[in-house]
Design a protein around this motif. Structure first.
Motif, PDB file in Angstrom:
ATOM      1  N   LEU A 418      35.316  29.329  74.764  1.00 28.65           N
ATOM      2  CA  LEU A 418      35.426  28.615  73.802  1.00 28.65           C
ATOM      3  C   LEU A 418      34.954  29.555  71.946  1.00 28.65           C
ATOM      4  CD1 LEU A 418      34.997  24.927  75.128  1.00 28.65           C
ATOM      5  CD2 LEU A 418      37.092  26.384  74.183  1.00 28.65           C
ATOM      6  N   ARG A 419      33.569  29.684  72.265  1.00 24.87           N
ATOM      7  CA  ARG A 419      33.221  30.891  71.061  1.00 24.87           C
ATOM      8  C   ARG A 419      33.432  31.658  71.395  1.00 24.87           C
ATOM      9  NH1 ARG A 419      28.320  28.312  73.556  1.00 24.87           N
ATOM     10  NH2 ARG A 419      28.101  29.314  75.451  1.00 24.87           N
ATOM     11  N   THR A 425      28.699  32.942  67.770  1.00 21.93           N
ATOM     12  CA  THR A 425      27.574  33.406  68.910  1.00 21.93           C
ATOM     13  C   THR A 425      27.678  32.043  69.267  1.00 21.93           C
ATOM     14  OG1 THR A 425      26.172  33.189  67.660  1.00 21.93           O
ATOM     15  CG2 THR A 425      27.571  35.459  68.055  1.00 21.93           C
ATOM     16  N   ALA A 426      26.072  32.281  70.840  1.00 20.04           N
ATOM     17  CA  ALA A 426      25.973  30.923  71.863  1.00 20.04           C
ATOM     18  C   ALA A 426      24.636  30.763  70.463  1.00 20.04           C
ATOM     19  CB  ALA A 426      25.412  31.623  72.984  1.00 20.04           C
ATOM     20  N   ALA A 427      24.122  31.480  69.648  1.00 21.37           N
ATOM     21  CA  ALA A 427      23.099  31.386  68.833  1.00 21.37           C
ATOM     22  C   ALA A 427      24.100  30.441  67.423  1.00 21.37           C
ATOM     23  CB  ALA A 427      22.495  32.195  68.407  1.00 21.37           C
ATOM     24  N   GLU A 428      24.858  30.929  67.215  1.00 25.59           N
ATOM     25  CA  GLU A 428      25.338  29.665  65.838  1.00 25.59           C
ATOM     26  C   GLU A 428      25.809  28.773  66.635  1.00 25.59           C
ATOM     27  OE1 GLU A 428      27.249  33.297  63.021  1.00 25.59           O
ATOM     28  OE2 GLU A 428      28.352  32.625  65.376  1.00 25.59           O
ATOM     29  N   LEU A 429      26.434  28.949  67.386  1.00 22.86           N
ATOM     30  CA  LEU A 429      26.613  27.269  68.361  1.00 22.86           C
ATOM     31  C   LEU A 429      26.320  26.981  69.742  1.00 22.86           C
ATOM     32  CD1 LEU A 429      30.564  25.813  68.215  1.00 22.86           C
ATOM     33  CD2 LEU A 429      29.173  25.261  70.052  1.00 22.86           C
ATOM     34  N   PRO A 430      25.255  26.090  69.946  1.00 18.47           N
ATOM     35  CA  PRO A 430      24.399  26.352  70.754  1.00 18.47           C
ATOM     36  C   PRO A 430      25.422  25.050  71.918  1.00 18.47           C
ATOM     37  CG  PRO A 430      23.078  26.006  69.059  1.00 18.47           C
ATOM     38  CD  PRO A 430      24.429  26.171  68.846  1.00 18.47           C
ATOM     39  N   ASN A 483      32.004  27.956  58.784  1.00 21.61           N
ATOM     40  CA  ASN A 483      30.340  28.397  58.835  1.00 21.61           C
ATOM     41  C   ASN A 483      31.146  29.977  60.043  1.00 21.61           C
ATOM     42  OD1 ASN A 483      29.587  26.499  57.844  1.00 21.61           O
ATOM     43  ND2 ASN A 483      29.895  24.682  59.612  1.00 21.61           N
ATOM     44  N   VAL A 484      32.587  30.115  60.199  1.00 18.75           N
ATOM     45  CA  VAL A 484      32.688  30.824  61.289  1.00 18.75           C
ATOM     46  C   VAL A 484      32.659  32.084  60.845  1.00 18.75           C
ATOM     47  CG1 VAL A 484      34.394  32.074  62.431  1.00 18.75           C
ATOM     48  CG2 VAL A 484      34.335  29.528  62.137  1.00 18.75           C
ATOM     49  N   ARG A 485      32.192  33.284  61.130  1.00 16.21           N
ATOM     50  CA  ARG A 485      32.069  34.559  60.386  1.00 16.21           C
ATOM     51  C   ARG A 485      33.454  35.541  60.339  1.00 16.21           C
ATOM     52  NH1 ARG A 485      29.864  37.425  63.161  1.00 16.21           N
ATOM     53  NH2 ARG A 485      29.159  35.743  64.928  1.00 16.21           N
ATOM     54  N   SER A 486      33.782  36.195  58.720  1.00 17.01           N
ATOM     55  CA  SER A 486      34.971  36.628  59.341  1.00 17.01           C
ATOM     56  C   SER A 486      34.702  37.704  59.474  1.00 17.01           C
ATOM     57  CB  SER A 486      35.368  36.709  57.566  1.00 17.01           C
ATOM     58  OG  SER A 486      36.123  37.275  57.239  1.00 17.01           O
TER      59      SER A 486
END
Lengths: 777, 345
Positions: A418-419, A425-430, A483-486
């Protein structure tokens, strides 16, 4: 759909949230808000007043004098409302106050009698357009003189949510579903419905669902001792601002519960249900029903109807019957809260042209679990709004739906998948955030390391959530796409492919524009009006592709040649002028179009992937692996039932036209000297030679046009001249098109005295013309 | 003081005479004929040499030298005079006040490309430069390519939403360029990226903002590990190139059966820079195009394994883009064929 922030706040703690500001976030997270409306503001000076005396106005028949109790004082004002009566509670506007509607109340006289203030209607207060009488505050128990905004629910913010943005979200067609999203956005709990009720034991009626595929669930209960009267003022005003007209406590309760839960309801007057049985079935041939709006409806076999012992009493999910509707003297009701099949409802509603609030919701595929919730919500309101009412049945619940029979779907995926799809990343969306987000949206999340088993809640399972990929959206919108990095995609650097015909098209376009012609882009439909008016050759039957549902009587067929439409715009140009030149004798215009024509001959393209056309059984098995349900069925059906598409060659059409002299009214019969036609043909042929040279192709030769016209449909009567018509022949011997002058009959039919010459070339054939071999120096 | 011989006097007088004639020559043509008369093969000065036999022998050398000197002198004088005349002509040419730059009639007439073609060509050039194939697919399509393969099964409301022109043959006029997605997946091995512009048809009444025939461009990228982040970057880059300015974009949830997740992409309103104005209906954002990650069912229909391959797709309204770029107020102008409209492009 309108959403009341005040109502929503009964289910979510929204303290500290500014609804005007929040609307932007709602738009990017849930659904687009078209408009934000503030309702019921600017009324803090208005007071609750009790009418204690009414006297005639000495100088006016239609006015009366009302004495009202404002708590600490009484006031006499002039009032023109026809419904004014002793004992009413109404809003009183003191003098000096300017209302949102723009009315300023003055401390003056009306027809010679002092009137220090005004009694107000809903329209006066800017609450709605209702102006037939005073806003009745009956049932509001605040003391007389209380400021109106403290006595009733005012000061609301309404979100006008774009209906198109929620077609895939049946859960958002009720306030409660919207509240669920807002609760998730605010990370606040969603207050559950109070559904506690005491039922009696008898069945409301004998219920039989004979069309289970059309009616997955039918719940029903019976209430006696109801009194039909207006609903409480807050409920009436809530309905008003959500765009629904208040009618009576019973009808308003069905509407309010529909707006709240999303599940439409219907209440029958029990007196008019004949017999003791309700049947849900498909309509019989020639059956009719007079609906609430007084229209006699002719039913068809796929319509779903609710029937009593004699016949239909409601068009399921769309509208009740006129005979059993709630009346002022209704005392006993049978309530229906059901779930109907979306395509069934949509088809019937569309055919009969009766899209109601109810059908609009059922068309979205509602959650069958909702029906019982809606029934209970209605019964609660019904009891609250009708003091002597009591439930005299159990809650009947019939139909194939049951939570046990249809377990909720579990999606198996991983957090990392899903990420990765979202691009975070897992850091951004734990993990913890991921689980919490889905849980707030009432998905059940079972995690084993990275592996996830996510249970879809019933209210999302009917439509928009089916596969693991659907969870990306749930996470993404609540995480915030902003908030998603382009991130630039990693792609192989390879020269792209452009089909040769595409390149040729571009060169042809540039060359012809430089040669003075104007490009046209015209309809793919033939134009029967043009054909008839100009007397163009009538195509033989079946030589053109026919449209089954033409949108205009002139557009019954697809064009087989580009020339007719092109000739019509050239003709128009001769009347309107071109390039700033007025339409006068000698105006010479040239137009061209590069576009598809449609020839009803079988191509070798069936509009199917090659594997479905000529793959082996193994190929087919590999192709369909992983396809399920609708998709698999659709693929196999397509394979079985496919027919080849017609030929769709790209053609180049050119028309050069010149306005001739004469042409005063009635003198369209102008016969140009041969030199005029020769000159235009020379202009056209020179343009074509120029084109071939620019394309680096070997020159074309012109040959007298044979009887088998190369590109036209087989002609019964000729559109073009054969003595001044020539086939364009390549050095390979292939005929790639033709040039010709208009047949005199077509020319005479033109709007203005004019002459025109035409050419039509097949672009694929033009592409095949060999490149010019350069001679040695 | 010795007497000058007669020939000497004659030559001196000739020099004076030619000098006067040269000074009198007012035009290059007169000077040229004078030059021929004086110095030409049959000219007067070369002709003097024929008189050598009549000159006393002791003077002949001097005579010859004198004639040559005369010839050189006259030639130089003519050349000097010519320079003067040329200078005067140059000066005169530079004083031209008779030209009216406004009174210009073009000898040749240029035609006009259609604005749809121009915008489409720009878009094709941008995408080609970024490695996208530019493809062209049929307008008459199968139900399979237009609907089934795009995860729009028979009962789906999208089939009603996109009111469709049906043909007697059972085929249809494609309702969107998305009908080419599965064709492209079967035509090219993954990974690839492509656009396919073209005409599309919807069964709907025409008015200033609706046409039953209009133009779209479909964009499709198929690759491994494609994410929403890639979609964001690609859309921003491509839209900035198409709109010829840096654009700010946002994604809103949007529902289209053939993408998951699906989005409505908005761009920051350029008129009000996001403050809200009438152009953007006070929203600060303009809805521009639908896009999303290709739905796994569509990948399967394209013969691709969704575990291995993903993609993004978008559908851009070409007609709308033309209207935005040129300020065209009515969509019907685009295919109306009016030369007064088209000759402005």
């Amino acid at each position: 759909m309108l959403v009341s922030w005040r109502w929503l706040s009964q289910f979510v703690d929204t303290r500290g949230v500014d609804p005007l500001h929040f609307a932007g976030k709602f738009t990017t997270t849930v659904a687009e808000i078209d408009d934000v409306v503030q309702w019921g503001f600017g009324l803090r000076e208005v007071r609750v007043a009790d009418v204690i005396a009414v006297a005639p106005h000495p100088n006016a028949d239609k006015l009366r004098l009302a004495t009202v109790d404002l708590g600490e004082r009484t006031v006499q004002v002039v009032c023109g409302a026809p419904d004014l009566a002793v004992g009413m509670r109404v809003p009183f506007v003191p003098p000096g106050v300017t209302l949102p509607s723009g009315i300023t109340v003055r401390d003056g006289e009306v027809r010679g009698v002092a009137s220090p203030g005004m009694l107000a209607s809903e329209k006066d207060l800017g609450l709605s357009d209702e102006n037939a009488g005073l806003l009745s505050l009956d049932g509001c128990d605040a003391p007389a003189g209380t400021p109106l905004h403290l006595a009733i629910e005012l000061e609301d913010v309404l979100y006008d949510v774009d209906n198109k943005a929620i077609t895939h979200r049946p859960d958002l067609w009720g306030l409660y579903g919207v509240a669920r999203e807002v609760a998730a956005m605010l990370d606040k709990p969603l207050k559950p419905f109070d559904l506690s009720l005491d039922f009696a034991s008898p069945a409301p009626l004998t219920i039989a669902v004979e069309a289970p595929e059309a009616c997955p669930r039918y719940t029903c209960a019976r209430v006696a001792g109801v009194a039909v009267q207006p609903a409480p003022v807050n409920a009436r005003l809530l309905l008003r601002r959500l765009g629904t007209r208040p009618i009576s406590n019973l009808v308003d309760a069905t509407n309010l519960v529909m707006l709240e839960t999303g599940n439409p309801l219907h209440a029958f007057d029990a007196r008019f249900l004949r017999g003791n049985a309700i049947t849900v079935r498909r309509a019989l041939p020639h059956e009719t029903l007079t609906t609430l709006d007084g229209q006699l409806r002719h039913l068809q076999a796929h319509d779903c109807v609710i029937c009593d012992a004699v016949g239909p009493v409601a068009l399921a999910g769309i509208m009740g019957g006129a005979d059993s509707e709630i009346r002022p003297d209704t005392t006993e009701v049978v309530l229906e809260a059901a779930n109907f099949d979306a395509p069934t409802i949509r088809r019937t509603a569309m055919r009969l042209g009766m899209r109601s609030e109810s059908s609009a919701r059922f068309e979205k595929a509602l959650d069958p679990a909702l029906a019982a919730v809606a029934a209970r919500r209605f019964l609660k309101l019904c009891l609250a709004w009708s003091p002597d009412a009591q439930i005299v049945s159990h809650l009947a619940d019939v139909g194939p739906f049951s939570a046990e029979a249809k377990p909720l779907t579990v999606l198996r995926t991983t957090g990392s998948y899903l990420r990765e799809r979202l691009g975070v990343t897992a850091a951004e969306l734990p993990d913890a955030w991921l689980d919490a987000c889905l849980t707030r949206l009432e998905f059940q999340v079972a995690r084993d390391g990275d592996a996830l088993a996510v249970t879809i809640p019933s209210f999302r399972a009917t439509k928009d959530v089916k596969i693991a990929e659907d969870l990306i959206e749930e996470l993404g919108r609540h995480y915030g796409y902003d908030n998603v990095r382009s991130e630039a995609p990693r792609v192989a650097a390879r020269p792209p492919y452009t089909p040769p015909l595409k390149l040729l098209e571009r060169q042809v376009r540039t060359t012809l524009v430089h040669a003075g012609l104007t490009e046209q882009v015209l309809y793919g439909f033939d134009d029967e009006d043009t054909r008839k008016r100009l007397g163009l050759a009538e195509p033989a039957p079946l030589t053109r592709v026919a449209v089954r549902n033409p949108i205009a009587s002139a557009h019954t067929h697809m064009r087989r040649n580009v020339l007719p439409n092109l000739l019509a715009v050239a003709e128009k140009g001769l009347v309107q002028g071109d390039d700033g030149q007025p339409a006068r004798k000698g105006l010479n215009i040239g137009v061209f179009e590069i576009g598809r024509v449609f020839v009803p001959e079988k191509s070798n393209d069936r509009g199917l992937p090659p594997v479905l056309v000529n793959g082996t059984a193994d190929d087919l098995a590999a192709y369909t692996a992983g396809m399920e349900g609708e998709m698999l069925r659709g693929v196999l059906d397509a394979r079985a039932g496919s027919t080849p598409l017609p030929l769709q060659p790209i053609r180049l059409g050119i028309v050069i036209a010149e306005r001739l002299g004469g042409g005063a009214e009635g003198s369209k019969l102008v016969f140009p000297a041969p030199e005029v036609t020769h000159r235009l043909l020379q202009q056209l042929i020179a343009t074509l030679h120029h084109l071939l040279k620019w394309l680096g192709k070997e020159p074309l030769t012109l040959q007298a046009r044979g009887p088998a016209a190369s590109l036209g449909a087989p002609d019964a009567t000729p559109s073009w001249r054969s003595d001044l018509g020539f086939d364009l022949v390549a050095t390979t011997g292939e005929t790639i098109g033709f040039v010709a002058a208009l047949h005199p009959r077509v020319r005479i039919a033109l709007d203005q005295p004019a002459q025109a010459v035409v050419a039509e070339l097949d672009l694929t054939a033009l592409e095949r013309v060999p490149a010019f071999k350069r001679v040695n120096p | 003081m010795s007497e000058l011989p007669d020939w000497q006097i004659e030559i001196d007088q000739a020099a004076i005479r030619w000098q006067a004639e040269i000074d009198d020559a007012a035009a290059l043509e007169a000077l040229r004929s004078l030059e021929v008369r004086a110095l030409g093969k049959a000219g007067e000065i070369p002709g003097l040499m024929k008189r050598i036999p009549q000159i006393p022998p002791q003077d002949r050398k001097a005579f010859g030298q004198a004639v040559n000197a005369l010839q050189a002198h006259v030639a130089a004088t003519i050349e000097a005079r010519r320079q003067v005349l040329v200078e005067a002509l140059i000066a005169a040419e530079l004083q031209d006040a008779t030209f009216d730059p406004a009174a210009v009639a073009l000898p040749l007439k240029l035609g006009h490309p259609h604005p749809l073609s121009t915008v489409q060509a720009d878009i094709e050039a941008i995408f080609t430069s970024m490695g996208f194939h530019v493809l062209d697919y049929p307008e008459i399509e199968s139900e399979f390519d237009n609907f089934e393969a795009l995860n729009i099964p028979g009962w789906h409301p999208a089939r009603e939403m996109q009111d469709t022109f049906w043909l007697e043959s059972g085929h249809l006029l494609r309702t969107h360029t998305s009908a080419g997605q599965v064709r492209a997946m079967h035509q090219f091995p993954a990974p690839f990226r492509a656009i396919f512009p073209g005409k599309v048809y919807r069964y709907e009444a025409t008015d200033a903002s609706h046409e039953h025939t209009f133009h779209q461009v479909e964009g499709l990228m198929i690759d491994r590990k494609v994410s929403v982040g890639h979609l964001l970057d690609s859309m921003r880059t491509l839209l900035s190139a198409i709109l010829q300015r840096e654009v700010e974009i946002r994604l809103r949830p949007g529902y289209f059966p053939f993408v998951e997740p699906g989005f409505e992409l908005d761009i920051r309103c350029q008129v009000c820079a996001g403050d809200g104005c009438s152009a953007c209906k006070r929203r600060g954002w303009l809805e521009l195009l639908p896009c999303g990650l290709v739905h796994p069912n569509v990948l399967r229909a394209g013969g691709l394994d969704p575990e291995e391959w993903q993609g993004w797709a978008f559908g851009l309204g070409l007609s709308r883009l033309v209207m935005m770029r040129y300020g065209v107020p009515d969509v019907r102008l685009l295919m109306g064929g009016d030369l007064r409209f088209l000759s402005q492009f």
